[in-house]
Design an enzyme around this catalytic site. Structure first.
Site, PDB file in Angstrom:
ATOM      1  N   CYS A 170       0.883  -0.876   0.396  1.00  0.00           N
ATOM      2  CA  CYS A 170       0.087   0.030   0.419  1.00  0.00           C
ATOM      3  C   CYS A 170       0.512   1.137  -0.007  1.00  0.00           C
ATOM      4  O   CYS A 170       2.034   1.115   0.761  1.00  0.00           O
ATOM      5  CB  CYS A 170      -0.656   0.171   0.860  1.00  0.00           C
ATOM      6  SG  CYS A 170      -2.524  -1.381   1.484  1.00  0.00           S
ATOM      7  N   ARG A 187       4.068  -0.441  -5.165  1.00  0.00           N
ATOM      8  CA  ARG A 187       4.255  -0.780  -3.314  1.00  0.00           C
ATOM      9  C   ARG A 187       2.285  -1.591  -3.570  1.00  0.00           C
ATOM     10  O   ARG A 187       2.083  -1.971  -2.675  1.00  0.00           O
ATOM     11  CB  ARG A 187       3.951   0.412  -2.269  1.00  0.00           C
ATOM     12  CG  ARG A 187       4.569   1.018  -2.211  1.00  0.00           C
ATOM     13  CD  ARG A 187       4.727   1.740  -0.832  1.00  0.00           C
ATOM     14  NE  ARG A 187       4.699   1.780   0.079  1.00  0.00           N
ATOM     15  CZ  ARG A 187       5.501   1.045   1.226  1.00  0.00           C
ATOM     16  NH1 ARG A 187       6.913   1.075   0.433  1.00  0.00           N
ATOM     17  NH2 ARG A 187       4.922   0.537   2.032  1.00  0.00           N
ATOM     18  N   TRP A 233      -2.952  -2.573  -1.560  1.00  0.00           N
ATOM     19  CA  TRP A 233      -2.300  -3.954  -1.676  1.00  0.00           C
ATOM     20  C   TRP A 233      -3.200  -4.611  -0.472  1.00  0.00           C
ATOM     21  O   TRP A 233      -3.144  -4.702   0.328  1.00  0.00           O
ATOM     22  CB  TRP A 233      -0.853  -4.047  -1.508  1.00  0.00           C
ATOM     23  CG  TRP A 233      -0.500  -5.631  -1.355  1.00  0.00           C
ATOM     24  CD1 TRP A 233      -0.450  -6.125  -0.513  1.00  0.00           C
ATOM     25  CD2 TRP A 233       0.191  -6.441  -2.356  1.00  0.00           C
ATOM     26  NE1 TRP A 233       0.500  -6.969  -0.784  1.00  0.00           N
ATOM     27  CE2 TRP A 233       0.465  -7.272  -1.935  1.00  0.00           C
ATOM     28  CE3 TRP A 233       0.504  -5.776  -4.405  1.00  0.00           C
ATOM     29  CZ2 TRP A 233       1.278  -8.788  -3.499  1.00  0.00           C
ATOM     30  CZ3 TRP A 233       0.810  -7.383  -4.352  1.00  0.00           C
ATOM     31  CH2 TRP A 233       0.378  -8.321  -5.081  1.00  0.00           C
ATOM     32  N   ASN A 250      -2.018   2.009   5.574  1.00  0.00           N
ATOM     33  CA  ASN A 250      -1.329   1.228   5.677  1.00  0.00           C
ATOM     34  C   ASN A 250      -0.289   0.432   6.691  1.00  0.00           C
ATOM     35  O   ASN A 250       0.323   1.188   7.932  1.00  0.00           O
ATOM     36  CB  ASN A 250       0.555   1.504   4.127  1.00  0.00           C
ATOM     37  CG  ASN A 250       1.629   0.657   4.398  1.00  0.00           C
ATOM     38  OD1 ASN A 250       1.052  -0.628   4.092  1.00  0.00           O
ATOM     39  ND2 ASN A 250       2.743   1.304   4.191  1.00  0.00           N
ATOM     40  N   GLY A 251      -0.627  -0.873   6.813  1.00  0.00           N
ATOM     41  CA  GLY A 251      -0.268  -1.697   7.239  1.00  0.00           C
ATOM     42  C   GLY A 251      -1.265  -2.901   8.136  1.00  0.00           C
ATOM     43  O   GLY A 251      -2.546  -2.873   7.083  1.00  0.00           O
ATOM     44  N   GLU A 304      17.035 -24.419  -2.531  1.00  0.00           N
ATOM     45  CA  GLU A 304      16.088 -22.846  -2.890  1.00  0.00           C
ATOM     46  C   GLU A 304      17.626 -22.417  -2.902  1.00  0.00           C
ATOM     47  O   GLU A 304      17.869 -21.378  -4.074  1.00  0.00           O
ATOM     48  CB  GLU A 304      15.688 -22.253  -1.269  1.00  0.00           C
ATOM     49  CG  GLU A 304      14.798 -20.708  -1.557  1.00  0.00           C
ATOM     50  CD  GLU A 304      14.465 -20.573  -2.994  1.00  0.00           C
ATOM     51  OE1 GLU A 304      14.064 -21.665  -3.857  1.00  0.00           O
ATOM     52  OE2 GLU A 304      14.592 -19.083  -3.062  1.00  0.00           O
ATOM     53  N   LYS A 316      18.285 -20.277  -6.441  1.00  0.00           N
ATOM     54  CA  LYS A 316      18.563 -18.586  -6.568  1.00  0.00           C
ATOM     55  C   LYS A 316      19.836 -18.994  -7.408  1.00  0.00           C
ATOM     56  O   LYS A 316      20.103 -17.915  -8.353  1.00  0.00           O
ATOM     57  CB  LYS A 316      18.607 -18.295  -5.619  1.00  0.00           C
ATOM     58  CG  LYS A 316      17.832 -18.141  -4.871  1.00  0.00           C
ATOM     59  CD  LYS A 316      16.484 -17.032  -4.556  1.00  0.00           C
ATOM     60  CE  LYS A 316      15.436 -17.799  -5.496  1.00  0.00           C
ATOM     61  NZ  LYS A 316      14.311 -17.883  -5.913  1.00  0.00           N
ATOM     62  N   GLU A 371      19.269 -19.424 -11.158  1.00  0.00           N
ATOM     63  CA  GLU A 371      18.271 -18.688 -12.053  1.00  0.00           C
ATOM     64  C   GLU A 371      18.767 -16.862 -12.188  1.00  0.00           C
ATOM     65  O   GLU A 371      18.622 -16.427 -13.065  1.00  0.00           O
ATOM     66  CB  GLU A 371      16.933 -18.395 -11.555  1.00  0.00           C
ATOM     67  CG  GLU A 371      16.751 -18.118 -10.017  1.00  0.00           C
ATOM     68  CD  GLU A 371      15.316 -17.975  -9.546  1.00  0.00           C
ATOM     69  OE1 GLU A 371      14.638 -17.966 -10.487  1.00  0.00           O
ATOM     70  OE2 GLU A 371      14.892 -18.227  -8.778  1.00  0.00           O
ATOM     71  N   HIS A 399      25.051 -41.454  -3.408  1.00  0.00           N
ATOM     72  CA  HIS A 399      24.691 -42.085  -4.430  1.00  0.00           C
ATOM     73  C   HIS A 399      24.829 -42.035  -5.646  1.00  0.00           C
ATOM     74  O   HIS A 399      24.074 -42.024  -6.248  1.00  0.00           O
ATOM     75  CB  HIS A 399      23.583 -42.970  -4.085  1.00  0.00           C
ATOM     76  CG  HIS A 399      23.303 -43.090  -2.142  1.00  0.00           C
ATOM     77  ND1 HIS A 399      23.461 -44.522  -1.900  1.00  0.00           N
ATOM     78  CD2 HIS A 399      22.411 -42.400  -1.151  1.00  0.00           C
ATOM     79  CE1 HIS A 399      22.918 -44.903  -0.647  1.00  0.00           C
ATOM     80  NE2 HIS A 399      22.783 -43.298  -0.489  1.00  0.00           N
ATOM     81  N   LYS A 427       7.820 -13.216 -13.858  1.00  0.00           N
ATOM     82  CA  LYS A 427       7.751 -13.644 -12.544  1.00  0.00           C
ATOM     83  C   LYS A 427       6.645 -14.313 -12.322  1.00  0.00           C
ATOM     84  O   LYS A 427       6.188 -15.166 -11.017  1.00  0.00           O
ATOM     85  CB  LYS A 427       7.088 -11.788 -12.160  1.00  0.00           C
ATOM     86  CG  LYS A 427       6.812 -12.467 -10.646  1.00  0.00           C
ATOM     87  CD  LYS A 427       7.884 -11.948  -9.373  1.00  0.00           C
ATOM     88  CE  LYS A 427       7.961 -12.115  -8.468  1.00  0.00           C
ATOM     89  NZ  LYS A 427       8.941 -12.982  -7.296  1.00  0.00           N
TER      90      LYS A 427
END
Ligand code: M6R
Length: 607
Positions: free
Chosen positions: A2, A28, A75, A101-102, A479, A483, A486, A502, A602
Site C-alpha cells: 500500500c 507498493r 495492496w 498502510n499496515g 532453494e 537462486k 536462475e 549415491h 515473475k
C-alpha cells in the site's frame, strides 16, 4: 504494501499532485486507489477498484477540489479489492477520511465494539475501524490530534496513516508504527508519503517520521510529537541525493537486493495474519485423510520445508509435490478426503492452478497460500491465507519465500497445538522464537552482508556448485541452488547430503565448491560426516553454521555464521538468506542482471 500520499499546497489543486504521487508509489500495490480532499470545509472522495490508470480513465482522479488531500494505492490484505474496500475510509459523519498502510491485528474486536455503539461499516477492511474510533473520541470533545492519539493507543499491529477532516480543514494528521512514512518539505507545499520517491520530483528535503510519532502537516510545515508521552520532536529535513531511478529501489541498486533487505519487515507483517483463516485451515488439515502440498519453484521448496514441520510438530505426514507432476503422480488417488494446500506467491501459476482444478473436480478440499488477494488461487480455494509480503518485483523470489515459510510454520504450530502431540512448553518456545525471527533476520543481514560479498568474489569463476543439507535444510539447499542458477546462470546441484554419495559425489574433484547448510539440529553430527567425505575428495567447503560452531569452522574453507538458538523447524527462514545474498553477488560478479534473469517471468501463466 500500500502506498500513501498526501499534500498541502499553498496554491493550486491537490488532486492531480496526489494522483501523480500515487503513480510513483504504484510498485507498493495497485489493486484499488482513492483520494480525499478538503475544500470549503467539506470532504470530497473518489475511490474505486483497479489500477490507477484504469480508475483515472473511469473517474478522473484529478477532478476533486481543494489544495489539501490524501490518497492511497492499495495492496489488499483484509477484504478483496473492490470499491468499498478501497481507501480512504470515512467515519459515520462523512467528515473524516483515513488512509492506512499496515495491519490492524485487533480490528475484529474493535469493529464489534464500534458496531455495538451504532457505527455502520461499509467495508471488510481492518483499516475502517480507524475513522470510526476517531469519530468516537471526537464525540467526547477531543480535538482531532488527541482523538487520533487515543485511537492509535487502541490499535495493535502496524500502521502508517494519514487523516483529513472537515473539522480541521487546513491540516493533515499522520502517524506511524512500523509501516513507513516520510514528510517532504518544499517552499510552496508540504507532503507526506509512504516512500521518498513519491515526492522526490517535487522536493528533495525529507523528514523521516519515526516509529511511535504523530505529525501534523500545516501550511508552515509539520509539527511532530511522540505518541507515548506527547513530547514535541524537532527534526531538520535531510537532503536526499537519490535520482528517481535510485529512489524507486530505496537507494538499492536492484529490486532483488531491496527485497532481500526487506525481509525483517516482511516477516513481521507475516506474523500478523488473520487468526480466523489460519484456524480454519488448521481445522481442514487436521481432519484431512491425506494432505498434498502443491507448488512450483521456490514455493515448492517452502512446501518441502513445511512437510518436515507438519511431521515433526503435528505428526502429520504430507506429500510435497511439484504442481506440474501432481496429476500424473497422484491424480487418481485424490478424492473427497484429500486436502490440497496450494502455495503460490502470485496465485496465478498455471501448473499450480491446473493441479488445484483437478483436485476440485475430484471433490478434494483446496486451501491456498498466496501473496495476492483476489488472484485466481484465492477465488478457487475453500480457505486461503494471504502471506502479506507486499509486491515483489525481482523475478527471483526472496522475501516471499521467507514469508511463506513463516506462514507454514504458523500453520504447523497451530496444528501441533490442536493435536497435542508436542508439549505446550515446546510449542510456546517455538512461537516465541518465531516472533524473534524478523530481528534475527535483520542481525544476519547486518553482520554477514559484506562477508558474503567477498565470498562471491572468491568463487566467481566456479563452474558448478553443490548445495547440501540434511532434514529440513534439504529444502534450504534446493532453494539456495535455485537462486544461484536462475540469476547467475551457474549450473548447480542440490540434494539431501545423505544422497550425495549415491551418485552426485562422483563430480567432486579438487577445488569443487560445496555449500553445506548446517544448523545445530539433530542432523549436525551426520552432516559433519558428509563434510568429511567431500573434504577427503578435495572439495572447497563453504558452510552456513550457527555462531560459534568451532567443530565445523575447523573443517571448512569458509563459513557464514547465524546467531545461536534458531530452532531446526524455523531454520530455513534464516539460513536461506545468506544463500539469496550469495546468488545476488555472484550474479553481479558475473555481470548478470539479477532483477531480470533471461527466459524467466515473475508469474508463469502457461503450462
Ligand atoms: O507465483 P508462484 O509462487 O506460484 O511462482 C512459482 C515459481 O514460478 C517461482 O517461485 C519461481 O521459481 C521463481 N523464479 C523463483 O525465484
Amino acid at each position: 504494501m500500500c502506498g500513501i500520499f498526501g499534500c498541502i499546497l499553498k496554491n493550486g489543486n491537490a488532486a492531480p499532485i496526489i494522483h501523480a504521487g500515487l503513480k510513483r508509489l504504484e510498485y507498493r500495490g495497485y489493486d484499488s486507489v482513492g483520494e480525499a480532499t478538503i475544500h470549503e470545509n467539506k470532504l470530497f472522495i473518489k475511490k474505486d477498484e483497479g489500477q490507477i490508470d484504469d480508475v483515472h480513465t473511469r473517474r478522473n482522479l484529478d477532478n476533486l477540489p481543494g489544495r489539501i488531500g490524501i490518497g492511497h494505492t492499495r495492496w489488499a490484505t483484509h477484504g478483496a479489492p473492490y470499491q468499498a474496500n478501497a481507501h480512504p475510509h470515512t467515519d459515520c459523519t462523512g467528515q473524516t477520511a483515513v488512509v492506512h498502510n499496515g495491519v490492524v491485528e485487533n480490528f475484529m474486536e474493535l469493529r464489534r465494539e464500534l458496531e455495538e455503539l451504532g457505527h455502520i461499516f461499509k467495508s471488510k477492511t481492518d483499516s475502517e475501524v480507524i475513522p470510526h474510533l476517531i469519530e468516537e473520541k471526537m464525540k467526547e470533545g477531543l480535538p482531532l490530534s488527541e482523538a487520533l492519539r487515543e485511537t492509535l493507543n487502541r490499535l495493535e499491529g502496524s500502521y502508517a496513516i494519514a487523516v483529513v477532516s472537515a473539522e480541521e480543514p487546513n491540516k493533515i494528521f499522520c502517524a506511524r508504527k512500523e509501516s513507513p512514512l516520510v514528510v517532504g518539505v518544499a517552499e510552496d507545499a508540504v507532503y507526506c508519503a509512504s516512500d521518498i520517491p513519491a515526492f522526490l520530483p517535487l522536493t528533495n528535503k525529507a523528514i523521516i517520521i519515526k516509529n511511535g510519532e504523530l505529525t501534523v502537516l500545516n501550511d508552515k510545515g509539520c509539527e511532530t510529537r511522540k505518541i507515548a508521552d506527547w513530547t514535541p520532536v524537532s527534526r531538520e529535513p535531510e537532503i536526499i541525493s537519490w535520482t528517481s531511478k535510485m529512489a524507486e529501489k530505496h537507494g538499492y541498486p536492484h529490486f532483488m537486493l531491496k527485497e532481500i533487505y526487506e525481509q525483517p519487515l516482511g516477516l513481521k507483517d507475516t506474523l500478523r495474519l488473520q487468526e480466523s483463516y489460519l484456524e480454519l485451515m488448521t481445522a481442514f488439515l487436521d481432519r484431512a485423510g491425506e494432505v498434498f502440498l502443491v507448488a512450483c519453484g521456490t514455493s515448492y521448496h517452502a512446501c518441502l520445508a513445511a512437510s518436515y514441520r507438519f511431521s515433526k510438530l503435528a505428526f502429520l505426514a504430507t506429500h510435497p509435490i511439484i504442481a506440474s507432476e501432481f496429476v500424473e503422480q497422484h491424480g487418481r488417488a485424490v478424492n473427497i478426503d484429500s486436502t490440497i494446500l496450494a502455495v503460490s506467491q502470485s496465485g496465478e501459476t498455471a501448473d499450480t492452478l491446473a493441479a488445484v482444478e483437478h483436485a476440485r473436480l475430484r471433490a478434494a478440499t483446496v486451501l491456498g497460500l498466496t501473496n495476492v488477494i483476489d488472484s485466481t488461487l484465492t477465488r478457487i480455494s475453500r480457505v486461503y491465507a494471504c502471506q502479506q509480503s507486499g509486491p515483489e518485483v525481482g523475478v527471483a523470489a526472496t522475501k516471499t519465500f521467507t514469508s511463506q515459510l513463516s506462514v507454514l510454520a504458523q500453520l504447523a504450530l497451530r496444528l501441533a497445538k490442536k493435536r497435542g502431540k508436542v508439549s505446550h512448553v515446546e510449542i510456546e518456545r517455538l512461537e516465541e522464537k518465531l516472533e524473534h525471527i524478523p530481528e534475527i533476520a535483520g542481525t544476519m543481514l547486518q553482520s554477514q552482508g559484506e562477508k558474503i560479498k567477498q565470498l562471491a568474489k572468491k568463487y566467481r569463476d566456479a563452474k558448478c556448485f553443490f548445495f547440501l543439507g540434511r532434514g529440513i535444510s534439504s529444502a534450504t539447499a534446493l532453494e539456495g541452488r535455485l537462486k544461484l542458477l536462475e540469476i547467475a546462470y551457474i549450473p548447480s546441484i542440490a540434494c539431501p547430503a545423505g544422497e550425495s554419495k549415491h551418485g552426485p559425489i562422483s563430480l567432486i574433484e579438487p577445488g569443487f565448491p560445496v555449500i553445506f547448510i548446517c544448523p545445530k539440529d539433530e542432523t549436525h553430527k551426520t552432516i559433519i560426516g558428509n563434510i568429511m567425505e567431500m573434504k577427503a575428495r578435495g572439495a572447497s567447503i563453504i558452510a552456513i553454521i550457527e555462531e560459534g560452531d568451532e567443530k565445523i569452522k575447523s573443517l571448512v574453507d569458509d563459513y557464514i555464521e547465524i546467531v545461536k538458538g534458531v530452532p531446526d523447524v524455523l531454520s530455513p527462514i534464516i539460513y536461506v538468506i545468506p544463500l539469496q545474498l550469495f546468488a545476488y553477488h555472484m550474479a553481479l560478479e558475473r555481470k548478470c542482471d539479477p532483477d531480470k534473469p533471461r527466459n524467466l517471468a515473475k508469474s508463469v501463466t502457461v503450462k
